[in-house]
Design a protein around this motif. Sequence first.
Motif, PDB file in Angstrom:
ATOM      1  N   VAL A  12       0.821  -1.159   0.039  1.00 20.57           N
ATOM      2  CA  VAL A  12      -0.030   0.222  -0.118  1.00 20.57           C
ATOM      3  C   VAL A  12       0.865   1.258  -0.024  1.00 20.57           C
ATOM      4  O   VAL A  12       0.162   2.368  -0.281  1.00 20.57           O
ATOM      5  CB  VAL A  12      -0.888  -0.047   1.238  1.00 20.57           C
ATOM      6  N   GLY A  13       2.145   1.060  -0.119  1.00 20.94           N
ATOM      7  CA  GLY A  13       2.992   2.283   0.063  1.00 20.94           C
ATOM      8  C   GLY A  13       4.294   1.940  -0.350  1.00 20.94           C
ATOM      9  O   GLY A  13       4.990   0.537   0.166  1.00 20.94           O
ATOM     10  N   THR A  14       5.145   2.729  -1.140  1.00 25.07           N
ATOM     11  CA  THR A  14       6.668   2.334  -1.353  1.00 25.07           C
ATOM     12  C   THR A  14       7.331   3.557  -1.655  1.00 25.07           C
ATOM     13  O   THR A  14       6.840   4.719  -1.845  1.00 25.07           O
ATOM     14  CB  THR A  14       6.432   1.403  -2.769  1.00 25.07           C
ATOM     15  N   ALA A  15       8.715   3.456  -1.389  1.00 28.53           N
ATOM     16  CA  ALA A  15       9.783   4.387  -1.825  1.00 28.53           C
ATOM     17  C   ALA A  15      10.913   3.831  -2.182  1.00 28.53           C
ATOM     18  O   ALA A  15      11.285   2.827  -1.574  1.00 28.53           O
ATOM     19  CB  ALA A  15       9.780   5.440  -0.595  1.00 28.53           C
ATOM     20  N   THR A  16      11.695   4.288  -3.147  1.00 29.80           N
ATOM     21  CA  THR A  16      13.033   3.629  -3.660  1.00 29.80           C
ATOM     22  C   THR A  16      14.159   4.766  -3.258  1.00 29.80           C
ATOM     23  O   THR A  16      13.919   5.753  -3.725  1.00 29.80           O
ATOM     24  CB  THR A  16      12.974   3.231  -4.990  1.00 29.80           C
ATOM     25  N   LEU A  17      15.238   3.996  -2.577  1.00 33.24           N
ATOM     26  CA  LEU A  17      16.355   4.781  -2.418  1.00 33.24           C
ATOM     27  C   LEU A  17      17.434   4.152  -3.343  1.00 33.24           C
ATOM     28  O   LEU A  17      17.561   3.170  -3.408  1.00 33.24           O
ATOM     29  CB  LEU A  17      16.989   4.672  -1.138  1.00 33.24           C
ATOM     30  N   VAL A  18      18.011   5.233  -4.329  1.00 37.00           N
ATOM     31  CA  VAL A  18      19.137   4.683  -5.021  1.00 37.00           C
ATOM     32  C   VAL A  18      20.232   5.118  -4.682  1.00 37.00           C
ATOM     33  O   VAL A  18      20.260   6.376  -4.523  1.00 37.00           O
ATOM     34  CB  VAL A  18      18.906   4.985  -6.577  1.00 37.00           C
ATOM     35  N   MET A  19      21.493   4.465  -4.314  1.00 35.92           N
ATOM     36  CA  MET A  19      22.762   4.839  -3.971  1.00 35.92           C
ATOM     37  C   MET A  19      23.604   5.179  -5.211  1.00 35.92           C
ATOM     38  O   MET A  19      23.944   4.114  -5.939  1.00 35.92           O
ATOM     39  CB  MET A  19      23.102   4.002  -3.004  1.00 35.92           C
ATOM     40  N   GLU A  20      24.070   6.283  -5.530  1.00 41.21           N
ATOM     41  CA  GLU A  20      25.062   6.350  -6.496  1.00 41.21           C
ATOM     42  C   GLU A  20      26.367   6.770  -6.027  1.00 41.21           C
ATOM     43  O   GLU A  20      26.549   7.510  -5.401  1.00 41.21           O
ATOM     44  CB  GLU A  20      24.441   7.970  -7.289  1.00 41.21           C
ATOM     45  N   LEU A  21      27.448   6.033  -6.529  1.00 42.75           N
ATOM     46  CA  LEU A  21      28.668   6.162  -6.228  1.00 42.75           C
ATOM     47  C   LEU A  21      29.177   7.009  -7.099  1.00 42.75           C
ATOM     48  O   LEU A  21      29.154   7.405  -8.325  1.00 42.75           O
ATOM     49  CB  LEU A  21      29.292   4.740  -6.393  1.00 42.75           C
ATOM     50  N   LYS A  22      30.183   8.167  -6.541  1.00 40.91           N
ATOM     51  CA  LYS A  22      30.654   9.344  -7.165  1.00 40.91           C
ATOM     52  C   LYS A  22      32.197   9.359  -6.812  1.00 40.91           C
ATOM     53  O   LYS A  22      32.662   8.825  -5.985  1.00 40.91           O
ATOM     54  CB  LYS A  22      30.104  10.493  -6.277  1.00 40.91           C
ATOM     55  N   PHE A  23      32.719  10.139  -7.618  1.00 41.03           N
ATOM     56  CA  PHE A  23      34.266  10.344  -7.716  1.00 41.03           C
ATOM     57  C   PHE A  23      34.610  11.596  -6.982  1.00 41.03           C
ATOM     58  O   PHE A  23      35.628  11.750  -6.352  1.00 41.03           O
ATOM     59  CB  PHE A  23      34.949  10.450  -8.925  1.00 41.03           C
ATOM     60  N   ILE A  24      33.569  12.286  -6.899  1.00 39.00           N
ATOM     61  CA  ILE A  24      33.630  13.609  -6.218  1.00 39.00           C
ATOM     62  C   ILE A  24      33.469  13.426  -4.689  1.00 39.00           C
ATOM     63  O   ILE A  24      33.283  12.287  -4.278  1.00 39.00           O
ATOM     64  CB  ILE A  24      32.427  14.522  -6.578  1.00 39.00           C
ATOM     65  N   ARG A  25      33.806  14.541  -3.985  1.00 38.92           N
ATOM     66  CA  ARG A  25      33.707  14.544  -2.351  1.00 38.92           C
ATOM     67  C   ARG A  25      34.436  13.259  -1.889  1.00 38.92           C
ATOM     68  O   ARG A  25      33.933  12.616  -0.929  1.00 38.92           O
ATOM     69  CB  ARG A  25      32.442  14.450  -2.051  1.00 38.92           C
ATOM     70  N   GLY A  26      35.719  12.861  -2.330  1.00 44.61           N
ATOM     71  CA  GLY A  26      36.500  11.942  -1.918  1.00 44.61           C
ATOM     72  C   GLY A  26      36.067  10.535  -2.174  1.00 44.61           C
ATOM     73  O   GLY A  26      35.996   9.670  -1.348  1.00 44.61           O
ATOM     74  N   ALA A  27      35.412  10.464  -3.367  1.00 45.39           N
ATOM     75  CA  ALA A  27      34.696   8.848  -3.608  1.00 45.39           C
ATOM     76  C   ALA A  27      33.442   8.775  -2.675  1.00 45.39           C
ATOM     77  O   ALA A  27      33.179   7.576  -2.187  1.00 45.39           O
ATOM     78  CB  ALA A  27      35.493   7.671  -3.577  1.00 45.39           C
ATOM     79  N   ALA A  28      32.503   9.938  -2.681  1.00 51.26           N
ATOM     80  CA  ALA A  28      31.371   9.747  -1.904  1.00 51.26           C
ATOM     81  C   ALA A  28      30.163   9.029  -2.499  1.00 51.26           C
ATOM     82  O   ALA A  28      30.303   8.557  -3.813  1.00 51.26           O
ATOM     83  CB  ALA A  28      30.826  11.153  -1.421  1.00 51.26           C
ATOM     84  N   THR A  29      29.017   8.716  -1.610  1.00 46.42           N
ATOM     85  CA  THR A  29      27.842   8.312  -2.238  1.00 46.42           C
ATOM     86  C   THR A  29      26.690   9.287  -2.208  1.00 46.42           C
ATOM     87  O   THR A  29      26.597   9.976  -1.070  1.00 46.42           O
ATOM     88  CB  THR A  29      27.514   7.037  -1.590  1.00 46.42           C
ATOM     89  N   ARG A  30      26.055   9.513  -3.238  1.00 45.80           N
ATOM     90  CA  ARG A  30      24.546  10.212  -3.088  1.00 45.80           C
ATOM     91  C   ARG A  30      23.400   9.415  -3.099  1.00 45.80           C
ATOM     92  O   ARG A  30      23.439   8.317  -3.931  1.00 45.80           O
ATOM     93  CB  ARG A  30      24.679  11.224  -4.502  1.00 45.80           C
ATOM     94  N   GLY A  31      22.585   9.596  -2.238  1.00 43.18           N
ATOM     95  CA  GLY A  31      21.282   9.047  -2.273  1.00 43.18           C
ATOM     96  C   GLY A  31      20.481   9.834  -3.077  1.00 43.18           C
ATOM     97  O   GLY A  31      20.266  11.161  -3.177  1.00 43.18           O
ATOM     98  N   ARG A  32      19.365   9.025  -3.673  1.00 43.64           N
ATOM     99  CA  ARG A  32      18.297   9.760  -4.643  1.00 43.64           C
ATOM    100  C   ARG A  32      17.024   9.052  -4.079  1.00 43.64           C
ATOM    101  O   ARG A  32      16.965   7.756  -4.432  1.00 43.64           O
ATOM    102  CB  ARG A  32      18.728   9.512  -6.062  1.00 43.64           C
ATOM    103  N   LEU A  33      16.020   9.810  -3.744  1.00 40.47           N
ATOM    104  CA  LEU A  33      14.470   9.308  -3.607  1.00 40.47           C
ATOM    105  C   LEU A  33      13.902   9.311  -4.861  1.00 40.47           C
ATOM    106  O   LEU A  33      13.748   9.913  -5.515  1.00 40.47           O
ATOM    107  CB  LEU A  33      13.835  10.243  -2.658  1.00 40.47           C
ATOM    108  N   GLU A  34      13.308   8.059  -5.125  1.00 41.96           N
ATOM    109  CA  GLU A  34      12.541   7.750  -6.287  1.00 41.96           C
ATOM    110  C   GLU A  34      11.256   7.098  -5.981  1.00 41.96           C
ATOM    111  O   GLU A  34      11.217   6.115  -4.824  1.00 41.96           O
ATOM    112  CB  GLU A  34      13.223   6.691  -7.294  1.00 41.96           C
ATOM    113  N   GLU A  35      10.098   7.048  -6.618  1.00 39.90           N
ATOM    114  CA  GLU A  35       9.036   6.599  -6.716  1.00 39.90           C
ATOM    115  C   GLU A  35       8.348   6.343  -5.275  1.00 39.90           C
ATOM    116  O   GLU A  35       7.871   5.188  -4.732  1.00 39.90           O
ATOM    117  CB  GLU A  35       9.174   4.911  -7.193  1.00 39.90           C
ATOM    118  N   LEU A  36       8.148   7.664  -4.726  1.00 34.64           N
ATOM    119  CA  LEU A  36       7.400   7.521  -3.365  1.00 34.64           C
ATOM    120  C   LEU A  36       5.871   7.700  -3.703  1.00 34.64           C
ATOM    121  O   LEU A  36       5.397   8.616  -4.234  1.00 34.64           O
ATOM    122  CB  LEU A  36       7.822   8.587  -2.371  1.00 34.64           C
ATOM    123  N   VAL A  37       4.995   6.718  -3.243  1.00 35.38           N
ATOM    124  CA  VAL A  37       3.599   6.692  -3.481  1.00 35.38           C
ATOM    125  C   VAL A  37       2.979   5.827  -2.491  1.00 35.38           C
ATOM    126  O   VAL A  37       3.540   4.825  -2.099  1.00 35.38           O
ATOM    127  CB  VAL A  37       3.459   6.184  -4.981  1.00 35.38           C
TER     128      VAL A  37
END
Length: 192
Positions: free
Chosen positions: A106-131
């Motif tokens: 009855v509800g969902t949200a997705t977190l996608v973790m993106e690996l980056k070369f910036i910021r000392g090889a950091a990870t950025r999260g992105r929220l998708e498909e919250l419903v």
Amino acid sequence: MSEIIGETDRGGEALFDDSVLRSLDLSRCKLVARGQGYPYLSDSLRARPLERGDFANGYLSLLSQLTRVGDYPREKFEAHFDRMRALPGVYYTVVVEDVDGGRRVVGTATLVMELKFIRGAATRGRLEELVVDSEYRNLHLGSYLLELVTELCRGLGAYKMTLDCKPEVEGFYSKYGYTNEGQRYLTQRFHD
């Protein structure tokens, strides 16, 4: 009150291990009661990772309330699920299921973790498909999922979490600490 984080069906396959959710520090959350369950959830609602069997539990039907999904068979869903599961640490789809309603999602949200070369090889999260299913709105499930996925992203060590939203829902996200930093996301569509 039942636990807010439900165990996955040990007979089925989860997209990620539910211990990741169980280990979160939820003390920053406005709506998640510290260790006492979620006050806006009934005893029949619980959060857990997406499972292979959620095709039969209405997951795609729920997503169709957000955007165009298409009509495709279980085999395609399972193949896609397997591709996502084969990339541990990248896809975290959380669902809220109605246990008394036949495990209906009855509800969902997705977190996608993106690996980056910036910021000392950091990870950025992105929220998708919250419903949240239209029959379950006004129970604060969207807020609950947003807080839970935000803390999941923080707990996984990302340096930031972003999301795309329409201007008319920007106020909702701003209540939970999201700000418009003046960036504009442009899109080029390859299919309708």
